[in-house]
Design a protein around this motif. Structure first.
Motif, PDB file in Angstrom:
ATOM      1  N   GLU A 279       0.832  -1.208   0.000  1.00  0.00           N
ATOM      2  CA  GLU A 279       0.000   0.000   0.000  1.00  0.00           C
ATOM      3  C   GLU A 279       0.864   1.255   0.000  1.00  0.00           C
ATOM      4  O   GLU A 279       0.578   2.216  -0.713  1.00  0.00           O
ATOM      5  N   ARG A 280       1.937   1.239   0.791  1.00  0.00           N
ATOM      6  CA  ARG A 280       2.874   2.373   0.809  1.00  0.00           C
ATOM      7  C   ARG A 280       3.518   2.578  -0.555  1.00  0.00           C
ATOM      8  O   ARG A 280       3.677   3.713  -1.006  1.00  0.00           O
ATOM      9  N   LEU A 281       3.927   1.486  -1.158  1.00  0.00           N
ATOM     10  CA  LEU A 281       4.571   1.552  -2.475  1.00  0.00           C
ATOM     11  C   LEU A 281       3.662   2.234  -3.490  1.00  0.00           C
ATOM     12  O   LEU A 281       4.061   3.198  -4.152  1.00  0.00           O
ATOM     13  N   PHE A 282       2.441   1.753  -3.595  1.00  0.00           N
ATOM     14  CA  PHE A 282       1.511   2.319  -4.570  1.00  0.00           C
ATOM     15  C   PHE A 282       1.155   3.766  -4.237  1.00  0.00           C
ATOM     16  O   PHE A 282       1.042   4.603  -5.129  1.00  0.00           O
ATOM     17  N   LYS A 283       1.034   4.054  -2.947  1.00  0.00           N
ATOM     18  CA  LYS A 283       0.736   5.428  -2.532  1.00  0.00           C
ATOM     19  C   LYS A 283       1.896   6.362  -2.897  1.00  0.00           C
ATOM     20  O   LYS A 283       1.680   7.475  -3.377  1.00  0.00           O
ATOM     21  N   ASN A 284       3.128   5.900  -2.667  1.00  0.00           N
ATOM     22  CA  ASN A 284       4.308   6.715  -3.003  1.00  0.00           C
ATOM     23  C   ASN A 284       4.378   7.038  -4.491  1.00  0.00           C
ATOM     24  O   ASN A 284       4.855   8.108  -4.880  1.00  0.00           O
TER      25      ASN A 284
ATOM     26  N   THR B 106      -2.975   3.262  -7.757  1.00  0.00           N
ATOM     27  CA  THR B 106      -3.539   2.178  -6.960  1.00  0.00           C
ATOM     28  C   THR B 106      -3.050   0.846  -7.517  1.00  0.00           C
ATOM     29  O   THR B 106      -2.603   0.756  -8.665  1.00  0.00           O
ATOM     30  N   GLN B 107      -3.160  -0.185  -6.698  1.00  0.00           N
ATOM     31  CA  GLN B 107      -2.758  -1.512  -7.153  1.00  0.00           C
ATOM     32  C   GLN B 107      -3.633  -1.950  -8.329  1.00  0.00           C
ATOM     33  O   GLN B 107      -3.152  -2.557  -9.276  1.00  0.00           O
ATOM     34  N   GLU B 108      -4.899  -1.603  -8.261  1.00  0.00           N
ATOM     35  CA  GLU B 108      -5.828  -1.958  -9.339  1.00  0.00           C
ATOM     36  C   GLU B 108      -5.432  -1.263 -10.656  1.00  0.00           C
ATOM     37  O   GLU B 108      -5.438  -1.886 -11.709  1.00  0.00           O
ATOM     38  N   GLU B 109      -5.096   0.024 -10.573  1.00  0.00           N
ATOM     39  CA  GLU B 109      -4.655   0.742 -11.777  1.00  0.00           C
ATOM     40  C   GLU B 109      -3.387   0.116 -12.352  1.00  0.00           C
ATOM     41  O   GLU B 109      -3.260  -0.046 -13.557  1.00  0.00           O
TER      42      GLU B 109
END
Length: 107
Positions: free
Chosen positions: A61-66, A70-73
């Motif tokens: 979640e941190r990775l995608f937020k950084n 989103t993971q889905e995108e």
């Protein structure tokens, strides 16, 4: 009567061509470049190897937020490469380059 049939044929051809153009014009192009996506891919692989199940989801979640995605995108973007061998090749070349860069930085 013959004129009506010809007009119907032209109308059907016009509708068909319009639909083809509409469908091709509406194909979603990638919002993100291959280099950006390949960095996320590599960092996600590192996270999967480094962290246990307890911390894995939080770190992802941190990775995608950084990266502001989103993971889905991210997954949808990768899925959009499905029929494009050139794009996949470019993606994995970029991923390999980034992984090499990370490994050299850690030395």
């Amino acid at each position: 009567m013959k004129l009506v049939k010809e007009n119907n044929i032209y109308l059907l051809i016009w509708i068909f061509c319009s639909l083809v153009l509409l469908i091709n014009g509406c194909k979603k192009s990638s919002r993100y470049d291959v280099k950006f996506l390949s960095k996320i891919y590599v960092e996600n692989l590192v996270i999967k190897q480094k962290y246990s199940q307890d911390s894995l989801k939080i770190m992802q979640e941190r990775l995608f937020k950084n990266y502001g995605i989103t993971q889905e995108e991210f997954e949808n973007e990768l899925n959009s490469f499905a029929d494009n061998q050139k794009k996949w090749s470019e993606f994995f070349n970029e991923a390999q380059n980034y992984l090499t860069e990370i490994q050299q930085t850690k030395k």
